[in-house]
Design an enzyme around this catalytic site. Structure first.
Site, short mmCIF file in Angstrom:
data_model
loop_
_atom_site.label_atom_id
_atom_site.label_comp_id
_atom_site.label_asym_id
_atom_site.label_seq_id
_atom_site.Cartn_x
_atom_site.Cartn_y
_atom_site.Cartn_z
N ASP A 188 3.14 5.22 -7.69
CA ASP A 188 2.78 5.57 -6.02
C ASP A 188 2.73 6.95 -5.40
O ASP A 188 1.65 7.55 -4.54
CB ASP A 188 3.75 5.30 -5.32
CG ASP A 188 3.44 3.31 -5.44
OD1 ASP A 188 3.05 3.41 -5.58
OD2 ASP A 188 4.26 2.36 -4.93
N LEU B 168 0.92 -0.96 -0.29
CA LEU B 168 -0.08 -0.08 -0.22
C LEU B 168 1.01 1.21 0.02
O LEU B 168 0.28 2.27 0.26
CB LEU B 168 -0.79 0.26 1.38
CG LEU B 168 -1.80 -1.67 1.45
CD1 LEU B 168 -3.02 -0.89 2.66
CD2 LEU B 168 -2.96 -1.65 -0.34
N SER B 169 2.27 1.11 -0.43
CA SER B 169 2.77 2.48 -0.66
C SER B 169 3.08 3.19 0.87
O SER B 169 3.20 4.32 0.47
CB SER B 169 3.20 3.30 -1.38
OG SER B 169 3.59 3.70 -2.04
#
Length: 386
Positions: free
Chosen positions: A176, A129-130
């Site tokens: 991202d 989820l960065s």
């Protein structure tokens, strides 16, 4: 979203730790990639969105070149660094990310003084989820303002990418950072990674009776390891052999010819990227015209391509996707760089509990660690909180 009292609490903790109030508190979100995996560094299309889980930094500039960094989680403790001699490979742990941003700003000729920095984050670590980019985007948003650098969002994206590629050592693209810096509540970010143009595409699943479940498999991954880098190298080889600047320039109709020019593994890597770009375009069209209830089959096809052609899935991700799909999700896929992390499942509200329970049971039956399962919604990008 973080509330004002929570931001004030971080500022109070900063003052308790460093002895004076911060210059401000900034936050940047993690992201979920709805579709478009490993297309970003091939100058292709991606469709991520910023999520309602964020990294927050309280920062105060100080004279000199000494930086003191502390996180509310982990056991690294207070880290003190002299940024005058900052070089790639000189840091380890979570501090690599803010220090990488400082280094990249210095490389741009921006004078970054010493500072105190306190980090807090609720973006799950290693879940795809960065979480690392959320830290970097919060830090660059703060320093862009505090130093008067005046960088536009596109420039901050490229600066954090340079930090990732050359300081952290992860050969990532720009997806991202773009989602974290340019996201908007209720929308996915349709990003053209060739020119950084962005179109905000409505994605309000709840209005269509859907939720987007994230299934964190707890299988840790790292973009700095060899799996990600080898996939990128295969893509670059494919582009070279096909005589194009990037795989963005290869279309579906070119695949038959490509199969005769490339070795079998490189061809499958190329086929994933080419078909994934097409799936992103189809998803954007469907979200704009018909809404999220119509994109399930594209999510399913994306996962099959990552599993079979790009070979970046794993047993736990496949189990999460297959179980969710068989239990009521209209579409599911792994998300992120692969080799672990999370899957997403677009699920009717009335089937959410059934999907959650089925995935938990399936993991238990397989002897895997229990997954974390939670919903995410599209949120606003990086901003100052106070």
């Amino acid at each position: 979203m973080i509330t004002a009292p929570a931001a004030a609490e971080l500022a109070t903790r900063f003052e308790d730790t460093f002895g004076s109030a911060p210059d401000g508190v900034w936050q940047a979100p993690g992201r979920v990639n709805l579709i478009g995996e490993h297309t970003d560094y091939n100058e292709g299309f991606v469709l991520p969105f910023a999520i309602d889980k964020t990294a927050r930094v309280a920062i105060k500039l100080r004279p000199g070149t000494t930086v003191r960094l502390l996180s509310t989680y982990g056991d690294q403790g207070l880290v003190t660094v002299d940024t005058a001699g900052l070089q790639p490979g000189s840091a380890k742990g979570w501090v690599t990310y803010p220090l990488g941003v400082i280094w990249a700003l210095q490389e741009r000729g921006i004078n970054v003084p010493g500072m105190d920095l306190l980090l807090d984050s609720n973006v799950p670590l290693g879940a795809g989820l960065s979480s690392s980019h959320a830290i970097e985007c919060a830090v660059i948003s703060a320093l862009n303002e505090l130093t008067g650098a005046g960088l536009a969002a596109e420039e901050m994206v490229l600066t954090t990418q340079r930090a990732e590629n050359h300081f952290v050592g992860a050969p990532t693209g720009i997806m991202d950072q773009s989602a974290s810096l340019r996201g908007s509540k209720g929308h996915a970010v349709f990003l053209d990674c060739r020119d950084q143009s962005v179109q905000l595409v409505p994605f309000e699943a709840e209005e269509s009776g859907l939720v987007l479940l994230v299934i964190d498999t707890k299988v840790s991954h790292s973009h700095a390891d060899g799996g990600y880098a080898s996939r990128r190298a295969s893509c670059e080889l494919g582009a070279q052999v096909l005589g194009v600047n990037a795989l963005r320039d290869v279309g579906i109709d070119d695949l038959e010819e490509a199969s005769g020019l490339l070795d079998e593994v490189t061809f499958r890597r190329v086929r994933h990227v080419v078909t994934e770009n097409d799936r992103v375009l189809q998803t954007v069209e469907l979200l704009t015209s018909d809404g999220p209830t119509h994109i399930g089959s594209l999510l399913d096809a994306s996962h099959a391509s990552m599993r079979d052609d790009f070979e970046i899935s794993c047993t736990e991700l496949d189990l999460a996707v297959d179980t969710a799909r068989h239990s009521g999700a209209i579409g599911a896929r792994m998300t992120g760089g692969g080799f672990g992390g999370s899957a997403i499942a677009l699920t009717p509200v009335e089937r959410e509990a059934e999907v959650r329970d089925a995935v938990v049971r399936a993991f238990a039956d397989a002897g895997f660690a229990a997954p974390d399962i939670f919903t995410v919604t599209p949120a606003d990008g990086a901003r100052r909180l106070g």
